[in-house]
Scaffold this motif. Sequence first.
Motif, PDB file in Angstrom:
ATOM      1  N   ALA A   1       0.793  -1.192  -0.052  1.00 25.78           N
ATOM      2  CA  ALA A   1      -0.006   0.074   0.016  1.00 25.78           C
ATOM      3  C   ALA A   1       0.978   1.192   0.057  1.00 25.78           C
ATOM      4  CB  ALA A   1      -0.890  -0.115   1.266  1.00 25.78           C
ATOM      5  N   LEU A   2       2.059   1.284   0.797  1.00 23.96           N
ATOM      6  CA  LEU A   2       2.853   2.411   0.825  1.00 23.96           C
ATOM      7  C   LEU A   2       3.630   2.585  -0.424  1.00 23.96           C
ATOM      8  CD1 LEU A   2       3.994   4.643   2.640  1.00 23.96           C
ATOM      9  CD2 LEU A   2       5.822   3.083   3.191  1.00 23.96           C
ATOM     10  N   PHE A   3       4.132   1.418  -1.007  1.00 28.93           N
ATOM     11  CA  PHE A   3       4.697   1.611  -2.381  1.00 28.93           C
ATOM     12  C   PHE A   3       3.861   2.286  -3.514  1.00 28.93           C
ATOM     13  CE2 PHE A   3       7.737  -2.300  -1.058  1.00 28.93           C
ATOM     14  CZ  PHE A   3       8.498  -1.397  -0.229  1.00 28.93           C
ATOM     15  N   ASP A   4       2.540   1.708  -3.406  1.00 30.12           N
ATOM     16  CA  ASP A   4       1.729   2.233  -4.291  1.00 30.12           C
ATOM     17  C   ASP A   4       1.339   3.800  -3.991  1.00 30.12           C
ATOM     18  OD1 ASP A   4       1.460  -0.259  -5.374  1.00 30.12           O
ATOM     19  OD2 ASP A   4      -0.335  -0.999  -4.655  1.00 30.12           O
ATOM     20  N   HIS A   5       1.285   4.098  -2.825  1.00 27.73           N
ATOM     21  CA  HIS A   5       0.815   5.275  -2.691  1.00 27.73           C
ATOM     22  C   HIS A   5       2.128   6.457  -2.926  1.00 27.73           C
ATOM     23  CE1 HIS A   5      -0.872   8.827  -0.325  1.00 27.73           C
ATOM     24  NE2 HIS A   5       0.441   8.609   0.488  1.00 27.73           N
TER      25      HIS A   5
ATOM     26  N   PRO B   1       8.819  -1.517  -5.987  1.00 26.88           N
ATOM     27  CA  PRO B   1       8.969  -2.402  -4.671  1.00 26.88           C
ATOM     28  C   PRO B   1      10.375  -3.167  -4.932  1.00 26.88           C
ATOM     29  CG  PRO B   1       7.417  -3.297  -6.289  1.00 26.88           C
ATOM     30  CD  PRO B   1       7.675  -2.015  -6.701  1.00 26.88           C
ATOM     31  N   SER B   2      10.941  -3.343  -6.163  1.00 26.92           N
ATOM     32  CA  SER B   2      12.261  -4.364  -6.088  1.00 26.92           C
ATOM     33  C   SER B   2      13.230  -3.578  -5.702  1.00 26.92           C
ATOM     34  CB  SER B   2      12.452  -4.451  -7.802  1.00 26.92           C
ATOM     35  OG  SER B   2      12.870  -3.157  -8.440  1.00 26.92           O
ATOM     36  N   ASN B   3      13.383  -2.212  -5.451  1.00 27.23           N
ATOM     37  CA  ASN B   3      14.393  -1.584  -4.771  1.00 27.23           C
ATOM     38  C   ASN B   3      13.827  -0.476  -3.640  1.00 27.23           C
ATOM     39  OD1 ASN B   3      16.744  -0.373  -4.140  1.00 27.23           O
ATOM     40  ND2 ASN B   3      17.526   0.096  -6.140  1.00 27.23           N
ATOM     41  N   PRO B   4      13.187  -1.392  -2.728  1.00 25.98           N
ATOM     42  CA  PRO B   4      12.690  -0.226  -1.553  1.00 25.98           C
ATOM     43  C   PRO B   4      13.551   0.859  -0.856  1.00 25.98           C
ATOM     44  CG  PRO B   4      12.731  -2.505  -0.792  1.00 25.98           C
ATOM     45  CD  PRO B   4      13.125  -2.460  -2.104  1.00 25.98           C
ATOM     46  N   MET B   5      14.873   0.355  -0.565  1.00 20.77           N
ATOM     47  CA  MET B   5      15.710   1.303   0.022  1.00 20.77           C
ATOM     48  C   MET B   5      16.014   2.681  -0.748  1.00 20.77           C
ATOM     49  SD  MET B   5      19.092   0.734   1.939  1.00 20.77           S
ATOM     50  CE  MET B   5      18.309   0.017   3.428  1.00 20.77           C
ATOM     51  N   ASN B   6      16.076   2.404  -2.110  1.00 25.22           N
ATOM     52  CA  ASN B   6      16.293   3.560  -2.793  1.00 25.22           C
ATOM     53  C   ASN B   6      14.931   4.201  -2.893  1.00 25.22           C
ATOM     54  OD1 ASN B   6      17.723   4.886  -5.174  1.00 25.22           O
ATOM     55  ND2 ASN B   6      15.846   4.253  -6.342  1.00 25.22           N
ATOM     56  N   GLY B   7      13.860   3.518  -3.254  1.00 25.75           N
ATOM     57  CA  GLY B   7      12.853   4.577  -3.428  1.00 25.75           C
ATOM     58  C   GLY B   7      12.029   4.999  -2.156  1.00 25.75           C
ATOM     59  N   LEU B   8      12.376   4.475  -0.953  1.00 22.66           N
ATOM     60  CA  LEU B   8      11.817   5.110   0.415  1.00 22.66           C
ATOM     61  C   LEU B   8      12.943   6.246   0.777  1.00 22.66           C
ATOM     62  CD1 LEU B   8      10.509   2.116   2.479  1.00 22.66           C
ATOM     63  CD2 LEU B   8       9.211   4.170   1.699  1.00 22.66           C
ATOM     64  N   GLY B   9      14.456   6.144   0.497  1.00 23.66           N
ATOM     65  CA  GLY B   9      15.406   6.869   0.749  1.00 23.66           C
ATOM     66  C   GLY B   9      15.269   8.253   0.194  1.00 23.66           C
ATOM     67  N   ASP B  10      14.736   8.108  -1.426  1.00 25.00           N
ATOM     68  CA  ASP B  10      14.724   9.028  -2.176  1.00 25.00           C
ATOM     69  C   ASP B  10      13.368   9.936  -1.449  1.00 25.00           C
ATOM     70  OD1 ASP B  10      15.235  10.747  -4.729  1.00 25.00           O
ATOM     71  OD2 ASP B  10      13.267  10.140  -5.246  1.00 25.00           O
ATOM     72  N   TRP B  11      12.265   9.445  -1.461  1.00 23.88           N
ATOM     73  CA  TRP B  11      11.320  10.060  -0.828  1.00 23.88           C
ATOM     74  C   TRP B  11      11.603  10.653   0.321  1.00 23.88           C
ATOM     75  CZ3 TRP B  11       8.695   9.088   3.817  1.00 23.88           C
ATOM     76  CH2 TRP B  11       7.439   9.557   3.879  1.00 23.88           C
ATOM     77  N   ALA B  12      11.958   9.961   1.329  1.00 27.50           N
ATOM     78  CA  ALA B  12      12.449  10.787   2.527  1.00 27.50           C
ATOM     79  C   ALA B  12      13.474  11.866   2.427  1.00 27.50           C
ATOM     80  CB  ALA B  12      13.048   9.763   3.547  1.00 27.50           C
ATOM     81  N   SER B  13      14.170  11.844   1.795  1.00 29.56           N
ATOM     82  CA  SER B  13      15.025  12.855   1.277  1.00 29.56           C
ATOM     83  C   SER B  13      14.688  14.120   0.526  1.00 29.56           C
ATOM     84  CB  SER B  13      16.717  12.259   0.634  1.00 29.56           C
ATOM     85  OG  SER B  13      16.289  11.786  -0.342  1.00 29.56           O
ATOM     86  N   SER B  14      13.665  13.979  -0.029  1.00 29.17           N
ATOM     87  CA  SER B  14      13.123  15.099  -1.045  1.00 29.17           C
ATOM     88  C   SER B  14      11.579  15.511  -0.451  1.00 29.17           C
ATOM     89  CB  SER B  14      13.244  14.647  -2.610  1.00 29.17           C
ATOM     90  OG  SER B  14      12.227  13.316  -2.602  1.00 29.17           O
ATOM     91  N   VAL B  15      10.904  14.817   0.381  1.00 33.83           N
ATOM     92  CA  VAL B  15       9.699  15.176   0.747  1.00 33.83           C
ATOM     93  C   VAL B  15       9.359  16.641   1.143  1.00 33.83           C
ATOM     94  CG1 VAL B  15       9.775  14.526   3.112  1.00 33.83           C
ATOM     95  CG2 VAL B  15       7.504  14.558   2.079  1.00 33.83           C
ATOM     96  N   ALA B  16       8.605  17.589   0.553  1.00 30.94           N
ATOM     97  CA  ALA B  16       8.371  18.679   0.652  1.00 30.94           C
ATOM     98  C   ALA B  16       8.091  19.271   1.976  1.00 30.94           C
ATOM     99  CB  ALA B  16       7.589  19.476  -0.444  1.00 30.94           C
ATOM    100  N   ASN B  17       7.085  18.503   2.568  1.00 30.57           N
ATOM    101  CA  ASN B  17       6.284  18.869   3.771  1.00 30.57           C
ATOM    102  C   ASN B  17       6.351  17.553   4.850  1.00 30.57           C
ATOM    103  OD1 ASN B  17       4.725  19.723   6.043  1.00 30.57           O
ATOM    104  ND2 ASN B  17       3.434  21.058   4.835  1.00 30.57           N
ATOM    105  N   PRO B  18       7.477  17.120   5.368  1.00 31.60           N
ATOM    106  CA  PRO B  18       7.271  16.112   6.250  1.00 31.60           C
ATOM    107  C   PRO B  18       6.438  15.582   7.026  1.00 31.60           C
ATOM    108  CG  PRO B  18       9.595  17.021   5.879  1.00 31.60           C
ATOM    109  CD  PRO B  18       8.738  17.990   5.375  1.00 31.60           C
ATOM    110  N   ARG B  19       6.187  16.620   7.987  1.00 31.99           N
ATOM    111  CA  ARG B  19       4.808  16.350   8.883  1.00 31.99           C
ATOM    112  C   ARG B  19       3.740  16.068   8.340  1.00 31.99           C
ATOM    113  NH1 ARG B  19       2.163  19.608  13.045  1.00 31.99           N
ATOM    114  NH2 ARG B  19       1.977  18.434  15.047  1.00 31.99           N
ATOM    115  N   ALA B  20       3.304  16.828   7.276  1.00 30.33           N
ATOM    116  CA  ALA B  20       2.030  16.522   6.555  1.00 30.33           C
ATOM    117  C   ALA B  20       1.995  15.251   5.671  1.00 30.33           C
ATOM    118  CB  ALA B  20       1.619  17.683   5.796  1.00 30.33           C
ATOM    119  N   ASP B  21       3.019  15.176   5.028  1.00 28.10           N
ATOM    120  CA  ASP B  21       3.212  13.791   4.225  1.00 28.10           C
ATOM    121  C   ASP B  21       3.089  12.655   5.159  1.00 28.10           C
ATOM    122  OD1 ASP B  21       3.055  15.549   2.214  1.00 28.10           O
ATOM    123  OD2 ASP B  21       4.943  15.358   1.399  1.00 28.10           O
TER     124      ASP B  21
END
Length: 319
Positions: free
Chosen positions: A176-180, A185-205
Motif C-alpha cells: 500500500a505504501l509503495f503504491d501510494h 518495490p524491487s528496490n525499496p531502500m532506494n525508493g523510500l530513501g529518495d522520498w524521505a530525502s526530498s519530501v516537501a512537507n515531512p510532517r503533513a506527508d
Amino acid sequence: MSDALILGIDGGGSKVLVALADKRGRILRRSRGHGVNPMDNPNWLQELEQHLLPFRDERNLAAVAAALPAYGEVERLSVLQRDAIERLFPNVHRRVLNDVDAAHLGAFAAKPGILILSGTGSMAWARNSKGQSARTGGWGDLIGDEGSSHWIGQRALNLVSQSLDGRAPATALAKALFDHLRIDPSNPMNGLGDWASSVANPRADIAAISALVDQVALGGDKGAIALIEQAADELAKHHAAIAGHCDPNSGWTYAGGTFSSRLLLEALERRIGRPPALPKLPPIGGALLAAAQLLDWPLDDGWFGPIVATAEGGDCASQ
C-alpha cells in the motif's frame, strides 16, 4: 448591527480554513490552504496571509477569531501570530486562541466537557463547569503527539522497514505504501530513501500515511490493526490524564482528521468506556463561535444548524 459579519480562522498543521459568516449562521465565503503551524512550517505567515487578504477589506466585517496551532504554547511564536492578526484586521474586534481551544468551543458549544483531538498532532482539552480550561499532550512530533496521524504514519514507516528486513512479520502496508508513494518495490531502500530525502512537507506527508494504515487495517492486516490499537491506547491516556479536571460524569467528544478512522474511534470508545457525544460544531465552527461571542450574538441551535450545513462540505449560502 444585523448586517455585521464575522470571520473564523481554523489553522492546523496540514491545512487552514477561513470562513466568513453572518448573524443567521450562514457561511458566505470560504478559503482553504496548506498548514500554518509555525513549529514546522517556515512559510506559515505567507500561507496565512494569502488566505486572509481576500477578507481584509470586507465592508461589514466586525469580528475575527483566529484559532491557530501552537498559540499560547511558545510565547515568541504567539507574539508573531497576534501581530499578524492585528496587522491584517486593525479595526475590528479580534481574538487569537489555540486551535484546540476553538475546537472544544465548537464541539461542546462553549459548555463543559473533554475533547480528544487527533489530527497531524494530538492533544486533549477540557473545560469544567467553572469555565476553567486544562490541556494535556500537544508537545509536537519531536517530543510527543502520541496517537496522532503523524505518530501513526511514522510507526507505519517503521513497521514497513522492519518487515522488509525480516525484523517484523510481513504486512500489506508495504505494498500500500509503495503504491501510494509510487515506489518500485524491487528496490525499496532506494525508493523510500529518495522520498524521505526530498519530501516537501515531512510532517503533513507522514501524517497522510495514517489513512493508508486505516485502509489496510480494514482489510484485516494484523500489523496495521496493531498500529490503530496503539494509537487508541495513547489517546486514552490523554483522556485519563485530564478527566480529573472535570466533573466525574463529564462527556467527551473528538475532533481531527485521524478520527475519520472508524476503527480508531471504536477502539478509543472501548477504552474510555462510554460513547462520545457528537460534536455540536466542527473546528471552523468553534472559531466562528469565538468571533460571534465578541459581538454578544445570541447563539442557539438556530445559529448552529446553518453553520454545520455550510461549514466543511456544504455549499456557501448566497447573501
